[in-house]
Design a protein around this motif. Sequence first.
Motif, mmCIF file in Angstrom:
data_model
loop_
_atom_site.group_PDB
_atom_site.id
_atom_site.type_symbol
_atom_site.label_atom_id
_atom_site.label_comp_id
_atom_site.label_asym_id
_atom_site.label_seq_id
_atom_site.Cartn_x
_atom_site.Cartn_y
_atom_site.Cartn_z
ATOM 1 N N VAL A 244 -16.434 86.291 8.682
ATOM 2 C CA VAL A 244 -17.810 85.797 8.793
ATOM 3 C C VAL A 244 -18.649 86.957 9.301
ATOM 4 C CG1 VAL A 244 -19.329 84.131 9.894
ATOM 5 C CG2 VAL A 244 -17.000 83.465 9.257
ATOM 6 N N VAL A 245 -19.732 87.309 8.588
ATOM 7 C CA VAL A 245 -20.455 88.532 8.920
ATOM 8 C C VAL A 245 -21.959 88.280 9.017
ATOM 9 C CG1 VAL A 245 -20.476 89.240 6.480
ATOM 10 C CG2 VAL A 245 -20.807 90.961 8.267
ATOM 11 N N GLY A 246 -22.555 88.916 10.031
ATOM 12 C CA GLY A 246 -23.966 88.709 10.343
ATOM 13 C C GLY A 246 -24.063 87.875 11.601
ATOM 14 N N SER A 247 -24.938 88.266 12.526
ATOM 15 C CA SER A 247 -25.024 87.541 13.797
ATOM 16 C C SER A 247 -25.420 86.089 13.591
ATOM 17 C CB SER A 247 -26.020 88.229 14.726
ATOM 18 O OG SER A 247 -27.312 88.289 14.144
ATOM 19 N N ASP A 248 -26.253 85.826 12.584
ATOM 20 C CA ASP A 248 -26.645 84.438 12.324
ATOM 21 C C ASP A 248 -25.461 83.627 11.836
ATOM 22 O OD1 ASP A 248 -26.590 85.889 9.922
ATOM 23 O OD2 ASP A 248 -28.236 84.753 9.016
ATOM 24 N N ALA A 249 -24.659 84.234 10.948
ATOM 25 C CA ALA A 249 -23.491 83.535 10.408
ATOM 26 C C ALA A 249 -22.457 83.266 11.491
ATOM 27 C CB ALA A 249 -22.870 84.337 9.271
ATOM 28 N N VAL A 250 -22.244 84.244 12.372
ATOM 29 C CA VAL A 250 -21.276 84.066 13.456
ATOM 30 C C VAL A 250 -21.705 82.921 14.368
ATOM 31 C CG1 VAL A 250 -20.301 85.139 15.523
ATOM 32 C CG2 VAL A 250 -20.439 86.441 13.392
ATOM 33 N N GLN A 251 -23.002 82.836 14.665
ATOM 34 C CA GLN A 251 -23.494 81.764 15.526
ATOM 35 C C GLN A 251 -23.376 80.405 14.842
ATOM 36 O OE1 GLN A 251 -24.665 82.105 18.878
ATOM 37 N NE2 GLN A 251 -24.189 79.919 18.648
ATOM 38 N N ILE A 252 -23.743 80.357 13.560
ATOM 39 C CA ILE A 252 -23.660 79.089 12.815
ATOM 40 C C ILE A 252 -22.213 78.617 12.728
ATOM 41 C CG2 ILE A 252 -23.943 78.049 10.526
ATOM 42 C CD1 ILE A 252 -26.415 79.893 10.190
ATOM 43 N N ALA A 253 -21.302 79.549 12.419
ATOM 44 C CA ALA A 253 -19.885 79.186 12.299
ATOM 45 C C ALA A 253 -19.326 78.722 13.640
ATOM 46 C CB ALA A 253 -19.087 80.375 11.772
ATOM 47 N N SER A 254 -19.725 79.388 14.702
ATOM 48 C CA SER A 254 -19.256 79.010 16.040
ATOM 49 C C SER A 254 -19.755 77.616 16.420
ATOM 50 C CB SER A 254 -19.738 80.041 17.063
ATOM 51 O OG SER A 254 -19.325 79.695 18.365
ATOM 52 N N ASP A 255 -21.035 77.364 16.148
ATOM 53 C CA ASP A 255 -21.594 76.043 16.452
ATOM 54 C C ASP A 255 -20.894 74.956 15.645
ATOM 55 O OD1 ASP A 255 -23.363 77.237 18.183
ATOM 56 O OD2 ASP A 255 -25.079 77.174 16.811
ATOM 57 N N ARG A 256 -20.589 75.263 14.395
ATOM 58 C CA ARG A 256 -19.937 74.273 13.546
ATOM 59 C C ARG A 256 -18.523 73.978 14.035
ATOM 60 N NH1 ARG A 256 -20.960 71.570 9.003
ATOM 61 N NH2 ARG A 256 -22.918 71.490 10.157
ATOM 62 N N LEU A 257 -17.788 75.006 14.448
ATOM 63 C CA LEU A 257 -16.444 74.788 14.990
ATOM 64 C C LEU A 257 -16.492 73.872 16.209
ATOM 65 C CD1 LEU A 257 -14.871 78.361 14.753
ATOM 66 C CD2 LEU A 257 -14.123 76.330 13.511
ATOM 67 N N ASN A 258 -17.461 74.111 17.068
ATOM 68 C CA ASN A 258 -17.578 73.292 18.277
ATOM 69 C C ASN A 258 -17.934 71.844 17.941
ATOM 70 O OD1 ASN A 258 -17.000 75.427 19.986
ATOM 71 N ND2 ASN A 258 -19.144 76.038 20.194
ATOM 72 N N SER A 259 -18.871 71.661 17.005
ATOM 73 C CA SER A 259 -19.280 70.296 16.659
ATOM 74 C C SER A 259 -18.149 69.556 15.948
ATOM 75 C CB SER A 259 -20.537 70.319 15.784
ATOM 76 O OG SER A 259 -20.298 70.896 14.517
ATOM 77 N N ARG A 260 -17.382 70.260 15.133
ATOM 78 C CA ARG A 260 -16.244 69.630 14.455
ATOM 79 C C ARG A 260 -15.180 69.208 15.459
ATOM 80 N NH1 ARG A 260 -15.575 70.803 8.862
ATOM 81 N NH2 ARG A 260 -17.578 70.243 7.917
ATOM 82 N N LYS A 261 -14.961 70.044 16.456
ATOM 83 C CA LYS A 261 -13.957 69.705 17.473
ATOM 84 C C LYS A 261 -14.384 68.461 18.240
ATOM 85 C CE LYS A 261 -11.326 71.561 21.339
ATOM 86 N NZ LYS A 261 -11.068 72.734 22.227
ATOM 87 N N LEU A 262 -15.652 68.382 18.607
ATOM 88 C CA LEU A 262 -16.162 67.217 19.325
ATOM 89 C C LEU A 262 -16.048 65.960 18.464
ATOM 90 C CD1 LEU A 262 -19.361 68.739 20.993
ATOM 91 C CD2 LEU A 262 -17.264 67.989 22.156
ATOM 92 N N GLU A 263 -16.374 66.091 17.185
ATOM 93 C CA GLU A 263 -16.288 64.950 16.271
ATOM 94 C C GLU A 263 -14.843 64.487 16.108
ATOM 95 O OE1 GLU A 263 -18.662 64.148 12.261
ATOM 96 O OE2 GLU A 263 -17.037 65.589 11.984
ATOM 97 N N LEU A 264 -13.936 65.459 15.990
ATOM 98 C CA LEU A 264 -12.518 65.134 15.839
ATOM 99 C C LEU A 264 -12.005 64.371 17.053
ATOM 100 C CD1 LEU A 264 -10.009 65.667 13.978
ATOM 101 C CD2 LEU A 264 -9.542 67.659 15.421
ATOM 102 N N GLU A 265 -12.366 64.843 18.249
ATOM 103 C CA GLU A 265 -11.898 64.183 19.463
ATOM 104 C C GLU A 265 -12.515 62.795 19.627
ATOM 105 O OE1 GLU A 265 -9.471 65.118 21.368
ATOM 106 O OE2 GLU A 265 -9.200 66.886 20.103
ATOM 107 N N ALA A 266 -13.785 62.653 19.240
ATOM 108 C CA ALA A 266 -14.464 61.361 19.381
ATOM 109 C C ALA A 266 -13.812 60.278 18.534
ATOM 110 C CB ALA A 266 -15.937 61.513 19.010
#
Length: 280
Positions: A244-266
């Motif tokens: 994943v390349v580009g500071s915007d892409a890294v931030q978007i991917a990181s946010d998505r990983l976190n939201s997916r983890k929260l959704e999975l646990e919920a």
Amino acid sequence: MRTWLITGANRGLGWHIANAAIAAGDNVIVTGRNLEKITEAFSGYDAKKVVTLALDIAEEDQIRNVVQSAVAIFGKIDILVNNAGYGQLGPFENNSPADIDNQFSTNVFGMFNMCRAVLPIMRKETHGHIFNIASIAGLVGMPGASVYCASKFAVVGFSESLAQEVADFDIKVTVVSPGSFRTDFLDASSAHFGSADIPEYAEFSRKIRDSSERNNHAQQGDPAKLGSVIEQLALDPQAPTHFVVGSDAVQIASDRLNSRKLELEAWRELATSTDTPNQG
């Protein structure tokens, strides 16, 4: 000395990746749909080291001819960069079946056919590196880009699976997911909008077009730096499968990983309630 084969190289990311490879002293075959344009884009280079060929990756016979020519000229293909592609934008319902077929013919099936043509050569050499250019839109769905996202999600899934299938032949596969880079991606010459006119989507579509025009050539990513990074990854035996390349892409991917983890646990309890009871 390495030999590169790069699709969609007459401009944008492909052009910059090719120039980084040329600067490194490698042999490079650069391709584009229009021979005149691809030749002009690389005029002034040593024709013995930089070869320009016409290629529409939606045409299988052209792919075979280009790959055969590459081997005839340089004897091998060490690095394949599947860069050719474009964005089919607008709401899903605004995109006709023909719009969608064309998107997948280039972004997905063209990439498949390039890999199919090059892999036997790399397997014979027990060496090679394939770079499939996806997008952050291949990791995160975005409104107004459902068809494009679908095509790039396919690139990501294919690349992850292919990497495992060819690892025993010492062939690496890296799927590159850039954020927004300052290229022609949002130009009318590259970005396509759905051909079906549905009044209910008129305001939404206007916002998507306005956003594209506003951001065109104002993106924060530097494509020359990305070209240099790809050249560096091609030298690295530890190059990742996902990049994943580009500071915007890294931030978007990181946010998505976190939201997916929260959704999975919920929803974990409900999700795991579907198991067959242990009979033991």
